[in-house]
Design a protein around this motif. Structure first.
Motif, PDB file in Angstrom:
ATOM      1  N   ILE A   1       0.828  -1.202   0.000  1.00  0.00           N
ATOM      2  CA  ILE A   1       0.000   0.000   0.000  1.00  0.00           C
ATOM      3  C   ILE A   1       0.868   1.259   0.000  1.00  0.00           C
ATOM      4  O   ILE A   1       0.598   2.215  -0.734  1.00  0.00           O
ATOM      5  CB  ILE A   1      -0.928   0.027   1.233  1.00  0.00           C
ATOM      6  N   VAL A   2       1.919   1.278   0.813  1.00  0.00           N
ATOM      7  CA  VAL A   2       2.680   2.496   1.076  1.00  0.00           C
ATOM      8  C   VAL A   2       3.710   2.823  -0.013  1.00  0.00           C
ATOM      9  O   VAL A   2       3.843   3.983  -0.409  1.00  0.00           O
ATOM     10  CB  VAL A   2       3.370   2.401   2.459  1.00  0.00           C
ATOM     11  N   LYS A   3       4.426   1.841  -0.499  1.00  0.00           N
ATOM     12  CA  LYS A   3       5.537   2.116  -1.422  1.00  0.00           C
ATOM     13  C   LYS A   3       5.140   2.916  -2.663  1.00  0.00           C
ATOM     14  O   LYS A   3       5.870   3.814  -3.061  1.00  0.00           O
ATOM     15  CB  LYS A   3       6.253   0.824  -1.804  1.00  0.00           C
ATOM     16  N   PRO A   4       3.985   2.663  -3.300  1.00  0.00           N
ATOM     17  CA  PRO A   4       3.628   3.493  -4.464  1.00  0.00           C
ATOM     18  C   PRO A   4       3.309   4.949  -4.114  1.00  0.00           C
ATOM     19  O   PRO A   4       3.299   5.809  -4.988  1.00  0.00           O
ATOM     20  CB  PRO A   4       2.380   2.804  -5.032  1.00  0.00           C
ATOM     21  N   LEU A   5       3.072   5.230  -2.844  1.00  0.00           N
ATOM     22  CA  LEU A   5       2.704   6.585  -2.429  1.00  0.00           C
ATOM     23  C   LEU A   5       3.904   7.483  -2.136  1.00  0.00           C
ATOM     24  O   LEU A   5       3.757   8.695  -2.071  1.00  0.00           O
ATOM     25  CB  LEU A   5       1.834   6.522  -1.166  1.00  0.00           C
ATOM     26  N   VAL A   6       5.071   6.890  -1.930  1.00  0.00           N
ATOM     27  CA  VAL A   6       6.218   7.660  -1.455  1.00  0.00           C
ATOM     28  C   VAL A   6       7.246   7.901  -2.553  1.00  0.00           C
ATOM     29  O   VAL A   6       7.283   7.200  -3.559  1.00  0.00           O
ATOM     30  CB  VAL A   6       6.890   6.972  -0.243  1.00  0.00           C
ATOM     31  N   GLU A   7       8.083   8.905  -2.328  1.00  0.00           N
ATOM     32  CA  GLU A   7       9.162   9.225  -3.257  1.00  0.00           C
ATOM     33  C   GLU A   7      10.382   8.325  -3.043  1.00  0.00           C
ATOM     34  O   GLU A   7      11.155   8.104  -3.948  1.00  0.00           O
ATOM     35  CB  GLU A   7       9.590  10.687  -3.049  1.00  0.00           C
ATOM     36  N   TYR A   8      10.555   7.854  -1.816  1.00  0.00           N
ATOM     37  CA  TYR A   8      11.713   7.025  -1.454  1.00  0.00           C
ATOM     38  C   TYR A   8      11.238   5.661  -0.940  1.00  0.00           C
ATOM     39  O   TYR A   8      11.293   5.389   0.261  1.00  0.00           O
ATOM     40  CB  TYR A   8      12.556   7.734  -0.389  1.00  0.00           C
ATOM     41  N   PRO A   9      10.794   4.773  -1.838  1.00  0.00           N
ATOM     42  CA  PRO A   9      10.238   3.486  -1.390  1.00  0.00           C
ATOM     43  C   PRO A   9      11.251   2.582  -0.694  1.00  0.00           C
ATOM     44  O   PRO A   9      10.863   1.754   0.142  1.00  0.00           O
ATOM     45  CB  PRO A   9       9.734   2.844  -2.687  1.00  0.00           C
ATOM     46  N   ASP A  10      12.537   2.746  -0.981  1.00  0.00           N
ATOM     47  CA  ASP A  10      13.536   1.906  -0.322  1.00  0.00           C
ATOM     48  C   ASP A  10      13.718   2.259   1.150  1.00  0.00           C
ATOM     49  O   ASP A  10      14.296   1.482   1.909  1.00  0.00           O
ATOM     50  CB  ASP A  10      14.887   2.007  -1.042  1.00  0.00           C
ATOM     51  N   ASP A  11      13.226   3.425   1.562  1.00  0.00           N
ATOM     52  CA  ASP A  11      13.341   3.853   2.962  1.00  0.00           C
ATOM     53  C   ASP A  11      12.183   3.377   3.830  1.00  0.00           C
ATOM     54  O   ASP A  11      12.147   3.656   5.024  1.00  0.00           O
ATOM     55  CB  ASP A  11      13.428   5.381   3.035  1.00  0.00           C
ATOM     56  N   VAL A  12      11.214   2.668   3.263  1.00  0.00           N
ATOM     57  CA  VAL A  12      10.056   2.187   4.021  1.00  0.00           C
ATOM     58  C   VAL A  12      10.484   0.975   4.853  1.00  0.00           C
ATOM     59  O   VAL A  12      10.957  -0.017   4.325  1.00  0.00           O
ATOM     60  CB  VAL A  12       8.898   1.804   3.075  1.00  0.00           C
ATOM     61  N   THR A  13      10.324   1.092   6.173  1.00  0.00           N
ATOM     62  CA  THR A  13      10.641  -0.020   7.072  1.00  0.00           C
ATOM     63  C   THR A  13       9.499  -0.199   8.061  1.00  0.00           C
ATOM     64  O   THR A  13       8.756   0.741   8.356  1.00  0.00           O
ATOM     65  CB  THR A  13      11.952   0.213   7.856  1.00  0.00           C
ATOM     66  N   ILE A  14       9.395  -1.415   8.555  1.00  0.00           N
ATOM     67  CA  ILE A  14       8.350  -1.729   9.527  1.00  0.00           C
ATOM     68  C   ILE A  14       8.985  -2.480  10.689  1.00  0.00           C
ATOM     69  O   ILE A  14       9.709  -3.448  10.486  1.00  0.00           O
ATOM     70  CB  ILE A  14       7.243  -2.585   8.894  1.00  0.00           C
ATOM     71  N   GLN A  15       8.726  -1.986  11.890  1.00  0.00           N
ATOM     72  CA  GLN A  15       9.186  -2.672  13.101  1.00  0.00           C
ATOM     73  C   GLN A  15       7.960  -3.215  13.824  1.00  0.00           C
ATOM     74  O   GLN A  15       6.872  -2.645  13.733  1.00  0.00           O
ATOM     75  CB  GLN A  15       9.962  -1.714  13.997  1.00  0.00           C
ATOM     76  N   HIS A  16       8.150  -4.299  14.550  1.00  0.00           N
ATOM     77  CA  HIS A  16       7.039  -4.984  15.208  1.00  0.00           C
ATOM     78  C   HIS A  16       7.157  -4.906  16.719  1.00  0.00           C
ATOM     79  O   HIS A  16       8.256  -4.900  17.250  1.00  0.00           O
ATOM     80  CB  HIS A  16       7.012  -6.463  14.808  1.00  0.00           C
ATOM     81  N   ASN A  17       6.002  -4.884  17.349  1.00  0.00           N
ATOM     82  CA  ASN A  17       5.932  -4.915  18.798  1.00  0.00           C
ATOM     83  C   ASN A  17       4.638  -5.630  19.161  1.00  0.00           C
ATOM     84  O   ASN A  17       3.609  -5.400  18.531  1.00  0.00           O
ATOM     85  CB  ASN A  17       5.956  -3.494  19.363  1.00  0.00           C
ATOM     86  N   GLU A  18       4.692  -6.490  20.145  1.00  0.00           N
ATOM     87  CA  GLU A  18       3.494  -7.207  20.564  1.00  0.00           C
ATOM     88  C   GLU A  18       3.201  -6.884  22.014  1.00  0.00           C
ATOM     89  O   GLU A  18       4.079  -6.976  22.865  1.00  0.00           O
ATOM     90  CB  GLU A  18       3.705  -8.713  20.374  1.00  0.00           C
ATOM     91  N   THR A  19       1.977  -6.479  22.275  1.00  0.00           N
ATOM     92  CA  THR A  19       1.544  -6.203  23.645  1.00  0.00           C
ATOM     93  C   THR A  19       0.474  -7.223  24.014  1.00  0.00           C
ATOM     94  O   THR A  19       0.151  -8.115  23.225  1.00  0.00           O
ATOM     95  CB  THR A  19       0.980  -4.771  23.768  1.00  0.00           C
ATOM     96  N   ASP A  20      -0.091  -7.073  25.188  1.00  0.00           N
ATOM     97  CA  ASP A  20      -1.143  -7.987  25.619  1.00  0.00           C
ATOM     98  C   ASP A  20      -2.385  -7.897  24.731  1.00  0.00           C
ATOM     99  O   ASP A  20      -3.109  -8.873  24.569  1.00  0.00           O
ATOM    100  CB  ASP A  20      -1.561  -7.688  27.065  1.00  0.00           C
ATOM    101  N   ARG A  21      -2.615  -6.718  24.145  1.00  0.00           N
ATOM    102  CA  ARG A  21      -3.832  -6.498  23.364  1.00  0.00           C
ATOM    103  C   ARG A  21      -3.610  -6.328  21.875  1.00  0.00           C
ATOM    104  O   ARG A  21      -4.552  -6.460  21.096  1.00  0.00           O
ATOM    105  CB  ARG A  21      -4.554  -5.266  23.900  1.00  0.00           C
ATOM    106  N   PHE A  22      -2.367  -5.982  21.457  1.00  0.00           N
ATOM    107  CA  PHE A  22      -2.155  -5.606  20.062  1.00  0.00           C
ATOM    108  C   PHE A  22      -0.915  -6.244  19.446  1.00  0.00           C
ATOM    109  O   PHE A  22       0.065  -6.515  20.131  1.00  0.00           O
ATOM    110  CB  PHE A  22      -1.979  -4.085  19.944  1.00  0.00           C
ATOM    111  N   TYR A  23      -0.989  -6.416  18.136  1.00  0.00           N
ATOM    112  CA  TYR A  23       0.189  -6.618  17.297  1.00  0.00           C
ATOM    113  C   TYR A  23       0.451  -5.248  16.691  1.00  0.00           C
ATOM    114  O   TYR A  23      -0.354  -4.752  15.896  1.00  0.00           O
ATOM    115  CB  TYR A  23      -0.076  -7.621  16.175  1.00  0.00           C
ATOM    116  N   GLU A  24       1.523  -4.605  17.095  1.00  0.00           N
ATOM    117  CA  GLU A  24       1.803  -3.247  16.630  1.00  0.00           C
ATOM    118  C   GLU A  24       2.811  -3.268  15.492  1.00  0.00           C
ATOM    119  O   GLU A  24       3.824  -3.956  15.554  1.00  0.00           O
ATOM    120  CB  GLU A  24       2.355  -2.387  17.764  1.00  0.00           C
ATOM    121  N   TYR A  25       2.514  -2.496  14.476  1.00  0.00           N
ATOM    122  CA  TYR A  25       3.400  -2.331  13.324  1.00  0.00           C
ATOM    123  C   TYR A  25       3.760  -0.852  13.242  1.00  0.00           C
ATOM    124  O   TYR A  25       2.886  -0.006  13.071  1.00  0.00           O
ATOM    125  CB  TYR A  25       2.713  -2.799  12.040  1.00  0.00           C
TER     126      TYR A  25
END
Length: 83
Positions: free
Chosen positions: A12-36
């Motif tokens: 979804i995101v890469k076609p919207l940005v000027e610098y697609p190679d800079d798109v990164t996603i980090q993960h975190n998991e809590t008791d209630r959520f999978y956070e991206y």
């Protein structure tokens, strides 16, 4: 599951940005959520958020519509470099 959400968000995101190679996603998991945590080039943050946050809300709507097993929910956090 993590890679599927990574792939979805990047698709979804890469076609919207000027610098697609800079798109990164980090993960975190809590008791209630999978956070991206989505990070882009600082010059692209406005492109992801959009006017009045409409683009960000649309991205979140798509990501949140994917079913997840269990009671946890998915949360997408767009890192804008401000705290």
């Amino acid at each position: 599951m993590t890679t599927n959400f990574d792939k979805l968000i990047k698709t979804i995101v890469k076609p919207l940005v000027e610098y697609p190679d800079d798109v990164t996603i980090q993960h975190n998991e809590t008791d209630r959520f999978y956070e991206y945590h989505l990070q882009t080039n600082p010059k692209d943050v406005g492109r992801i958020i959009g006017k009045k946050g409409h683009i960000a809300q649309t991205i979140r709507t798509i990501v949140y519509s994917v079913r997840v097993n269990g009671n946890k929910r998915v949360r997408l956090i767009i890192e804008d470099g401000q705290k």
